[in-house]
Design an enzyme around this catalytic site. Structure first.
Site, PDB file in Angstrom:
ATOM      1  N   SER A 112       0.953  -1.374  -0.019  1.00  0.00           N
ATOM      2  CA  SER A 112       0.173  -0.008  -0.010  1.00  0.00           C
ATOM      3  C   SER A 112       0.818   1.144   0.091  1.00  0.00           C
ATOM      4  O   SER A 112       1.690   1.628   1.176  1.00  0.00           O
ATOM      5  CB  SER A 112      -0.920   0.048   1.304  1.00  0.00           C
ATOM      6  OG  SER A 112      -1.702   1.131   1.269  1.00  0.00           O
TER       7      SER A 112
ATOM      8  N   HIS B 176      -1.168  -1.048  -4.401  1.00  0.00           N
ATOM      9  CA  HIS B 176      -2.091  -0.817  -3.810  1.00  0.00           C
ATOM     10  C   HIS B 176      -2.225   0.922  -3.644  1.00  0.00           C
ATOM     11  O   HIS B 176      -1.399   1.304  -2.759  1.00  0.00           O
ATOM     12  CB  HIS B 176      -2.716  -1.457  -2.655  1.00  0.00           C
ATOM     13  CG  HIS B 176      -3.957  -0.996  -1.904  1.00  0.00           C
ATOM     14  ND1 HIS B 176      -5.169  -1.774  -2.503  1.00  0.00           N
ATOM     15  CD2 HIS B 176      -4.287  -0.359  -1.097  1.00  0.00           C
ATOM     16  CE1 HIS B 176      -6.042  -1.422  -1.467  1.00  0.00           C
ATOM     17  NE2 HIS B 176      -5.669  -0.494  -0.604  1.00  0.00           N
TER      18      HIS B 176
ATOM     19  N   ASP C 238      -4.250   3.928  -2.339  1.00  0.00           N
ATOM     20  CA  ASP C 238      -5.427   4.736  -1.399  1.00  0.00           C
ATOM     21  C   ASP C 238      -5.802   5.898  -1.898  1.00  0.00           C
ATOM     22  O   ASP C 238      -5.087   6.932  -1.662  1.00  0.00           O
ATOM     23  CB  ASP C 238      -5.161   4.622   0.252  1.00  0.00           C
ATOM     24  CG  ASP C 238      -4.925   3.192   0.604  1.00  0.00           C
ATOM     25  OD1 ASP C 238      -5.940   2.146   0.030  1.00  0.00           O
ATOM     26  OD2 ASP C 238      -3.904   2.547   0.797  1.00  0.00           O
TER      27      ASP C 238
ATOM     28  N   MET D  94      -8.265   9.037  -0.883  1.00  0.00           N
ATOM     29  CA  MET D  94      -9.048   9.415   0.320  1.00  0.00           C
ATOM     30  C   MET D  94      -9.571  10.888   0.029  1.00  0.00           C
ATOM     31  O   MET D  94      -8.593  11.692  -0.269  1.00  0.00           O
ATOM     32  CB  MET D  94      -8.336   9.350   1.586  1.00  0.00           C
ATOM     33  CG  MET D  94      -7.764   7.871   1.808  1.00  0.00           C
ATOM     34  SD  MET D  94      -7.190   7.784   3.388  1.00  0.00           S
ATOM     35  CE  MET D  94      -6.435   6.152   3.385  1.00  0.00           C
TER      36      MET D  94
ATOM     37  N   HIS E 188      -8.109   1.782  -4.561  1.00  0.00           N
ATOM     38  CA  HIS E 188      -9.182   1.752  -3.628  1.00  0.00           C
ATOM     39  C   HIS E 188      -9.621   2.878  -3.302  1.00  0.00           C
ATOM     40  O   HIS E 188      -8.936   3.962  -2.786  1.00  0.00           O
ATOM     41  CB  HIS E 188      -8.304   1.119  -2.359  1.00  0.00           C
ATOM     42  CG  HIS E 188      -9.055   0.966  -0.952  1.00  0.00           C
ATOM     43  ND1 HIS E 188      -8.576   0.631  -0.046  1.00  0.00           N
ATOM     44  CD2 HIS E 188     -10.473   1.111  -1.018  1.00  0.00           C
ATOM     45  CE1 HIS E 188      -9.722   0.781   0.951  1.00  0.00           C
ATOM     46  NE2 HIS E 188     -10.676   0.971   0.476  1.00  0.00           N
TER      47      HIS E 188
ATOM     48  N   MET F  23     -11.597   5.623  -1.499  1.00  0.00           N
ATOM     49  CA  MET F  23     -12.566   5.815  -0.184  1.00  0.00           C
ATOM     50  C   MET F  23     -12.785   7.214  -0.282  1.00  0.00           C
ATOM     51  O   MET F  23     -12.362   8.262   0.332  1.00  0.00           O
ATOM     52  CB  MET F  23     -11.568   5.635   0.855  1.00  0.00           C
ATOM     53  CG  MET F  23     -11.269   4.076   1.452  1.00  0.00           C
ATOM     54  SD  MET F  23      -9.625   4.273   2.278  1.00  0.00           S
ATOM     55  CE  MET F  23      -8.249   4.048   0.829  1.00  0.00           C
TER      56      MET F  23
ATOM     57  N   MET G 241     -12.231  -5.095   4.262  1.00  0.00           N
ATOM     58  CA  MET G 241     -11.512  -4.024   5.027  1.00  0.00           C
ATOM     59  C   MET G 241     -11.219  -4.688   6.489  1.00  0.00           C
ATOM     60  O   MET G 241     -12.380  -5.208   7.335  1.00  0.00           O
ATOM     61  CB  MET G 241     -12.202  -2.675   5.581  1.00  0.00           C
ATOM     62  CG  MET G 241     -11.848  -1.858   3.947  1.00  0.00           C
ATOM     63  SD  MET G 241     -10.378  -1.650   3.369  1.00  0.00           S
ATOM     64  CE  MET G 241      -9.385  -0.781   4.639  1.00  0.00           C
TER      65      MET G 241
ATOM     66  N   ASP H 107      -7.259  -5.653   3.495  1.00  0.00           N
ATOM     67  CA  ASP H 107      -6.764  -4.642   3.728  1.00  0.00           C
ATOM     68  C   ASP H 107      -6.524  -4.132   5.108  1.00  0.00           C
ATOM     69  O   ASP H 107      -7.956  -3.840   5.550  1.00  0.00           O
ATOM     70  CB  ASP H 107      -7.259  -3.666   2.498  1.00  0.00           C
ATOM     71  CG  ASP H 107      -6.544  -2.408   2.800  1.00  0.00           C
ATOM     72  OD1 ASP H 107      -5.588  -2.101   3.395  1.00  0.00           O
ATOM     73  OD2 ASP H 107      -6.858  -1.512   2.064  1.00  0.00           O
TER      74      ASP H 107
HETATM   75  C1  DX5 Z   1      -6.553   2.185   5.075  1.00  0.00           C
HETATM   76  C2  DX5 Z   1      -5.918   1.943   3.681  1.00  0.00           C
HETATM   77  C3  DX5 Z   1      -4.874   0.649   3.841  1.00  0.00           C
HETATM   78  C4  DX5 Z   1      -3.763   1.049   4.697  1.00  0.00           C
HETATM   79  C5  DX5 Z   1      -3.343  -0.116   5.167  1.00  0.00           C
HETATM   80  O1  DX5 Z   1      -7.580   2.815   4.846  1.00  0.00           O
HETATM   81  O2  DX5 Z   1      -6.935   1.146   2.950  1.00  0.00           O
HETATM   82  O3  DX5 Z   1      -4.741   0.285   2.374  1.00  0.00           O
HETATM   83  O4  DX5 Z   1      -2.398   1.509   3.909  1.00  0.00           O
HETATM   84  O5  DX5 Z   1      -2.137   0.100   6.083  1.00  0.00           O
HETATM   85  P1  DX5 Z   1      -1.558  -0.798   7.209  1.00  0.00           P
HETATM   86  O6  DX5 Z   1      -1.250  -2.154   6.112  1.00  0.00           O
HETATM   87  O7  DX5 Z   1      -0.433  -0.187   7.652  1.00  0.00           O
HETATM   88  O8  DX5 Z   1      -2.655  -1.431   7.783  1.00  0.00           O
HETATM   89 ZN    ZN Z   2      -6.503   0.398   1.159  1.00  0.00          ZN
END
Ligand code: DX5
Ligand code: ZN
Length: 216
Positions: A8, A33, A35, A37, A66, A68, A137, A173
């Site tokens: 990630s 991956h 993220d 947000m 991903h 969010m 999740m 994840d």
């Molecule tokens: C959290 C993200 C994850 C995050 C996971 O909302 O979707 O992808 O980066 O991080 P770790 O592996 O540190 O829990």
């Molecule tokens: Zn994620």
């Protein structure tokens, strides 16, 4: 089962993204991956499609995006144009699920749905035959470095059962590290996202360690 590893980017050094993403790519990760947000669906903000498009120029590794964000439909086309290979949308977002899946497929991108920890996986059932991936999740979305929520394990098992013989990837994840990896794989996950664990120390050694644990 062929297990895929998806570091990630959230845990990368954003002042040295090119260096860190090349490190991910050359050390045998299957996906990056990413993220996304929006500061609304989750309290944190990461980046938008223009930034992703710039990263697309420096690495070839598939981008697993991903989303969010509260209004995924508004941005699916732009993330697809920016180079996403897979786009996953939260079932809790404001986007109509079917419309979002159609928009992703129309752009030639693989579609997936994500469920947050408090969401029942049955929400996904009507869409199963259209999905390339389901993302469970294992922490509340928004931040890296949180602890794995133990109740996720039963959810992963139930989801694997629900998938049956369909060729849908089951991604996990949040909170996946050397201690929790075996549990999620045994439960049926086959795409492993990990941020804080893989980016701490040496990426090559960490991915190697992940592969060893998976083979046990
Ligand atoms: C959290 C993200 C994850 C995050 C996971 O909302 O979707 O992808 O980066 O991080 P770790 O592996 O540190 O829990
Ligand atoms: Zn994620």
């Amino acid at each position: 089962m062929n297990i895929k590893i998806a570091p990630s980017m959230l845990s990368a050094d954003f002042a040295n993204l090119e260096r860190d993403l090349k490190e991910v790519e050359k050390n045998g990760a299957d996906y990056l991956h990413v993220d996304i947000m929006d500061g609304h669906f989750v309290p944190n903000i990461t980046m938008g499609p223009d930034q992703l498009a710039q990263l697309r120029k420096v690495v070839k590794i598939p981008f697993d995006v991903h989303l969010m964000i509260t209004e995924p439909l508004k941005y699916i086309d732009r993330f697809a144009d920016a180079g996403a290979d897979i786009i996953t949308v939260h079932v809790e977002s404001d986007g109509d699920i079917q419309t979002c899946l159609d928009a992703i497929v129309k752009k030639g991108v693989k579609p997936g749905l994500v469920v947050s920890p408090d969401t029942d996986i049955n929400v996904i059932e009507p869409y199963l035959d259209q999905l390339s991936m389901i993302l469970i999740m294992c922490v509340y979305p928004g931040f890296g470095g949180q602890s794995y929520i133990p109740a996720s394990t039963e959810k992963i098992k139930a989801c694997r059962k629900m998938i049956g013989n369909r060729s849908i990837d089951l991604q996990v994840d949040g909170g996946i590290n050397f201690n929790t990896l075996k549990e999620v794989v045994d439960a049926g996950a086959n795409v492993i996202v990990s941020g804080s664990c893989l980016f701490k120390g040496d990426m090559k050694e960490n991915i190697g360690q992940f592969r060893k644990i998976i083979q046990r």
